[in-house]
Design an enzyme around this catalytic site. Structure first.
Site, PDB file in Angstrom:
ATOM      1  N   ASN A 179       0.864  -1.179   0.000  1.00  0.00           N
ATOM      2  CA  ASN A 179       0.000   0.000   0.000  1.00  0.00           C
ATOM      3  C   ASN A 179       0.900   1.229   0.000  1.00  0.00           C
ATOM      4  OD1 ASN A 179      -1.987   1.933   0.340  1.00  0.00           O
ATOM      5  ND2 ASN A 179      -2.263   1.528   2.521  1.00  0.00           N
ATOM      6  N   TRP A 180       1.045   1.828  -1.178  1.00  0.00           N
ATOM      7  CA  TRP A 180       1.977   2.939  -1.316  1.00  0.00           C
ATOM      8  C   TRP A 180       1.476   4.227  -0.666  1.00  0.00           C
ATOM      9  CZ3 TRP A 180       3.865   2.730  -7.127  1.00  0.00           C
ATOM     10  CH2 TRP A 180       4.709   1.631  -7.285  1.00  0.00           C
ATOM     11  N   GLU A 222      -6.665   5.165   8.011  1.00  0.00           N
ATOM     12  CA  GLU A 222      -6.449   6.558   7.631  1.00  0.00           C
ATOM     13  C   GLU A 222      -7.673   7.124   6.920  1.00  0.00           C
ATOM     14  OE1 GLU A 222      -1.708   5.612   7.263  1.00  0.00           O
ATOM     15  OE2 GLU A 222      -2.882   5.924   5.430  1.00  0.00           O
TER      16      GLU A 222
END
Length: 253
Positions: free
Chosen positions: A9-10, A97
């Protein structure tokens, strides 16, 4: 035996050039998809190019989010229809997030999960507790509630295809990692929750990842546990060499 799935997950990182360099380095180096599933979840602007670059390889490209509607007046959002047409195969849903910064609710997550299945995308559903919740001994109740609400209304076939990523919020990007025993304990509980709603066959099919400061140094220990079926990896997935080591750790002997 469940096939491990290693997903990078960049987040909001890399330029387009850096993303292409990464893919060129890893796309022919990852093990076959029969051994382990390798997924890179990248920012929206890179999706089309990286899907094209990875055709015919064992690397799959995923998105980090999507809206649950197919179209409409939702400025700045991306729909599942758009992702599917590009050739995206996975989508991260409900990352902490997204929940915390962008105020996504359990209901939003559930709508996105249903939209993903409607359009042939595999959802990676994120669940996890805060440090305060863990210290108050609320981890199991909180994670159980998130799992139930995220999967509400799925049929058995859909439920069996879900990937759940257990990510304790206190371990994401902090350098702190749940011990392999702590991580497996929660993943085992998640599987028991699924048994209660869908039965043992579905629960045995569901892949449950661990995420939270996973890196090559601790991957082998985490991935050896009974109910951990892969990893959702942030920072350690940004470097090609690190990502390849994580994928290698996910191979079944």
């Amino acid at each position: 035996m469940r096939k491990q799935v290693i997903a990078g997950n960049w987040k909001m990182n890399k330029t387009h050039t850096e993303a292409e360099d990464f893919i060129q380095t890893v796309k022919n180096e990852v093990p076959s998809s029969e051994q382990v599933e390798s997924v890179v979840c990248v920012p929206f602007p890179f999706l089309q190019k990286l899907v094209e670059e990875t055709k015919g390889t064992s690397v799959e490209i995923g998105a980090q989010n999507m809206h649950f509607e197919e179209s409409g007046a939702f400025t700045g959002e991306v729909s599942p229809v758009m992702l599917k047409e590009l050739g995206v195969t996975y989508v991260v849903i409900g990352h902490s997030e997204r929940r915390e910064i962008f105020h996504e609710t359990d209901e939003d997550v559930n709508k996105k999960v249903h939209a993903a299945f409607k359009h042939g995308l595999t959802p990676i559903i994120c669940v996890g507790e805060s440090l305060e919740q863990r210290e108050a001994d609320q981890t199991m109740d909180h994670v159980e509630s998130q799992v139930k609400k995220a999967m509400e209304g799925l049929n058995d076939e859909q439920a069996s295809q879900v990937i759940i990523a257990y990510e304790p919020i206190w371990a994401i990007g902090t350098g702190r990692t749940a011990t392999s025993e702590q991580a497996n304990e929660v993943c085992t509980h998640i599987r028991r929750v699924i048994i209660d709603f869908y039965g043992s066959d579905v629960a045995e099919a569901v892949r449950i990842q661990y995420g939270g400061s996973v890196k090559p140094a601790n991957a082998d220990e985490l991935l050896s546990k009974s109910d951990i079926d892969g990893a959702l990896v942030g920072g350690a997935s940004l470097e090609a060499d690190s990502f390849l080591k994580l994928v290698e750790a996910g191979k079944h002997e």
